[in-house]
Design an enzyme around this catalytic site. Sequence first.
Site, PDB file in Angstrom:
ATOM      1  N   HIS A   1       0.812  -1.213   0.000  1.00 44.22           N
ATOM      2  CA  HIS A   1       0.000   0.000   0.000  1.00 44.22           C
ATOM      3  C   HIS A   1       0.853   1.274   0.000  1.00 44.22           C
ATOM      4  CE1 HIS A   1      -3.457  -2.478   1.993  1.00 44.22           C
ATOM      5  NE2 HIS A   1      -3.298  -2.766   0.720  1.00 44.22           N
TER       6      HIS A   1
ATOM      7  N   PHE B   1      -1.108  -8.452   4.524  1.00 42.50           N
ATOM      8  CA  PHE B   1       0.232  -7.885   4.456  1.00 42.50           C
ATOM      9  C   PHE B   1       0.297  -6.526   3.755  1.00 42.50           C
ATOM     10  CE2 PHE B   1       0.351 -12.571   3.716  1.00 42.50           C
ATOM     11  CZ  PHE B   1       0.465 -12.916   5.053  1.00 42.50           C
ATOM     12  N   CYS B   2      -0.734  -5.705   3.940  1.00 43.90           N
ATOM     13  CA  CYS B   2      -0.768  -4.362   3.350  1.00 43.90           C
ATOM     14  C   CYS B   2      -0.531  -4.406   1.842  1.00 43.90           C
ATOM     15  CB  CYS B   2       0.255  -3.442   4.014  1.00 43.90           C
ATOM     16  SG  CYS B   2      -0.108  -3.074   5.734  1.00 43.90           S
ATOM     17  N   ALA B   3      -1.053  -5.454   1.220  1.00 40.81           N
ATOM     18  CA  ALA B   3      -0.983  -5.581  -0.242  1.00 40.81           C
ATOM     19  C   ALA B   3      -2.270  -6.268  -0.695  1.00 40.81           C
ATOM     20  CB  ALA B   3       0.245  -6.380  -0.661  1.00 40.81           C
TER      21      ALA B   3
END
Length: 466
Positions: free
Chosen positions: A160, A397-399
């Site tokens: 992100h 995982f911020c993706a």
Amino acid sequence: MGSIGIASGQGLGAEERRWMPASPGGPARSAPPGGAPAGRPAVPITPLAVLADSGLEVPVLGGGAAQHTNLDLAASAPALAGVARHVASVLPWYSSVHRGSGFASETATALVEGARASIGERLGARPDDLVVFTRNTTDALALLAGAVPGETVVLDIEHHANLLPWERYGRRVVRAAPTIAETLAAVDAELARRPAALVSVTGASNVTGELLPLERFAAVAHAHGARLAVDAAQLVPHRAVDLAAAGIDYLAASGHKAYAPYGAGVLVGRADWLDAALPYLAGGGAVERVDLDRTRWKTGPERHEAGTPNVLGITAFARALDELAALGDARLAHEEALTARLRDGLAALPGVRLLRGFDDAEDAVGIAAVELERGRVGLIAGALAAEHGVSVRAGRFCAHPFFDRIAARSNGLRASIGVGTSSADVDRFLTALGGLLADGPRHAYERGPDGWRPAHDDRPRPDFAA
């Protein structure tokens, strides 16, 4: 994208908000799968570098303690012991920077500017590149986003931090193909369709660990008059980086992922866009002169570094890069051996699927993300920590766009290694994970806003965290 079938086998089936073991004492333990994977070296792989938390023991449920097995290094890495010693030695000299007249102030200024030169050299910066200190990679990419004179092309595989900042300034997203070669062709076609000022990509995926061929991405971007920026948060802790040799125009990285968790990050790259951009922070240190009707801003790194800098974080980051560089080729050999041990061990567990982004990825750093055929990865992660002293990461995982495309389940489990990891750490994790998948946790857990936690947590906290 790469598709790997999920092996059939046992797994946790409870989907309730509250999970209870089969009996108060927990299920009987058979010999769990996992442990040292077949085919891996019998000789233990020892850590390359001593971490400041080496020997740390953490409390576990039911009393007692376990050696902390930290396989969540992709999120944050503890300080190298040499970095911690360095910070302790310079702390008495901490003082104001750049404008103080005292000897301590001159010393602190020398620390910051020496670190600036050192970090630039370690990352292969060109002589006229700027090295701008930030809080972390997210901060560095947000700074760069405001300086780009045009649109930015990104891939959908990004963290992100390398996806969201561009949105407000003109972002075009290219969907990654099943292979890196096809993805390069897609970026080439997008730039041919409509020019862009910048292409920004990850150096190493924080989900799969897969490395992108940055030289090839730079060549594609430059052929269309664009520049290349790299999110190197996961790259710098694991590989040597040379901006000039690879053709990278901008690079962002974090100290806290590179064994210097003192709150400093960096943006390194070409000066013209940064000198022309509005100052990232408006305040003292960024100005030549201030009048009530006009402000004259500096150029160079000071333009974006208003306020008192993080002296200790900056010098820690520079020292960490020095220590990583001193490991030389041994760092790569160590990581390759442990990554193979980790991935082979996970692949041998029933009901576990290793996530991949590209069918033709030839290299990866020490990150392995999996999804489970059944059960809650958050519960497994919580039990690994509470019952075994093993730290991993559960989630997306911020993706989110990338994870949602390559995974069938809503969340995954990620283990990540580094220079302080040993083969015993990997084997301890595989054994504990295998036992949890086969038999479930020994204790009861509840799911709350912050994830799965023990229903009765009897682990004592350190005094400073009470």
